[in-house]
Enzyme design. Structure first.
Site, short mmCIF file in Angstrom:
data_model
loop_
_atom_site.label_atom_id
_atom_site.label_comp_id
_atom_site.label_asym_id
_atom_site.label_seq_id
_atom_site.Cartn_x
_atom_site.Cartn_y
_atom_site.Cartn_z
CE LYS A 47 -1.92 -1.14 3.93
NZ LYS A 47 -1.11 -2.36 4.20
NE ARG A 105 6.69 -0.11 9.89
CZ ARG A 105 5.47 -0.20 9.38
NH1 ARG A 105 5.21 0.31 8.19
NH2 ARG A 105 4.52 -0.81 10.04
NE ARG A 164 7.65 -2.32 5.86
CZ ARG A 164 6.33 -2.39 6.02
NH1 ARG A 164 5.51 -1.90 5.10
NH2 ARG A 164 5.83 -2.94 7.11
NE ARG A 218 -3.66 -1.73 9.69
CZ ARG A 218 -2.59 -1.06 9.26
NH1 ARG A 218 -2.62 0.24 9.07
NH2 ARG A 218 -1.47 -1.70 9.04
NE ARG A 242 3.16 -4.81 11.60
CZ ARG A 242 4.12 -4.57 10.69
NH1 ARG A 242 5.30 -5.12 10.82
NH2 ARG A 242 3.86 -3.79 9.69
#
Ligand code: ADP
Ligand code: AMP
Length: 230
Positions: free
Chosen positions: A14, A161, A128, A89, A172
């Site tokens: 996203k 992160r 990432r 969400r 998550r």
């Protein structure tokens, strides 16, 4: 007012697609994850509260998240529309967004699901890197920066992160995929759900999102040559 919701599991792409789309539609990206990370960096009371949930891989409570989003939507640059990345969400957040938009005589034009299966999500999040200045995402294998550790777009430092560590990634996914399904059901029932195959290369995903938005009558998508609101 063009309101486009980008839906997808954590790591689906996203945040990669949102700025590409925003440039084409000429409306800003509003990413609640970025808003929360900015609040954490600034050490605001909201940031301190949100951090407890983020570090644990859990969703920040709806009441806090909806308030943050509505404050952001009230800013003048959101008047012509927004790309929402990471919001809503939960079904409660989706209903709160509908109510706020209805009060403005607007609504969600399209909710586009970037569909990516679980094992690929883990690979994407664990590789990432994002930039400090603007949150531009990179991947150490599939989408590396030209110079290691430096953002191609703004020259800022790249970092990983805190919630992209293996344990938190699993939490998550466990915590968030169920409520993603609620949100998908919400937009399917509203008749504005669209889906693209997020396993493709970044430019193919972008082209498919454009095609879906064009089909939904969202102005400014590729091929129209016109900016939103022009
Ligand atoms: P989200 O915002 O949905 O959590 P990101 O846009 O940050 O996801 O993408 C997660 C990771 O996957 C990043 O490292 C990004 O570079 C990479 N990525 C995004 N889209 C693709 C794609 N289509 N193919 C391969 N890697 C991708
Ligand atoms: P993201 O950058 O979208 O992956 O979001 C990072 C984290 O911020 C999430 O794991 C949640 O803890 C929190 N967060 C972001 N958006 C929301 C939301 N809409 N509702 C609840 N929590 C959120």
């Amino acid at each position: 007012m063009n309101v486009v919701v980008l839906l997808g599991a954590p790591g689906a792409g996203k945040g990669t697609q949102a700025p590409l789309l925003a440039a084409r539609l000429e409306i800003p990206v509003v990413a609640t994850g970025d808003l929360f990370r900015a609040a954490v960096r600034e050490g605001t009371p909201l940031g301190l509260e949100a951090r407890r949930f983020m570090d644990a891989g859990r969703l920040v409570p709806d009441e806090i998240t909806v308030r943050l989003l509505l404050e952001r939507l009230a800013r003048p640059d959101a008047a012509d529309g927004v790309i929402l990345d990471g919001f809503p969400r939960t079904a409660i957040q989706a209903a709160a967004l509908d109510a706020a938009l209805t009060a403005r005589g607007a609504g969600v034009g399209a909710a586009v699901l970037v569909d990516v299966p679980g094992e690929e999500l883990v690979r994407r999040m664990s590789g990432r890197w994002i930039c400090r200045a603007n949150g531009h995402p990179y991947h150490e294998v599939s989408s590396p920066p030209r110079v290691a550790g430096v953002c191609d777009l703004d020259g800022s430092e790249l970092y990983q992160r805190a919630d992209d560590q293996p344990d938190t990634i699993r939490t998550r996914m466990d915590q968030q995929l169920g409520s993603l399904r609620e949100v998908i059901d919400h937009y399917r029932a509203a008749g504005c759900l669209r889906s693209v195959d997020g396993l493709q290369a970044i430019d193919r995903v972008a082209a498919d999102i454009d095609a879906q938005l064009t089909a939904a009558g969202i102005r400014g998508a590729a091929g129209s040559g016109r900016a939103a609101g022009a």
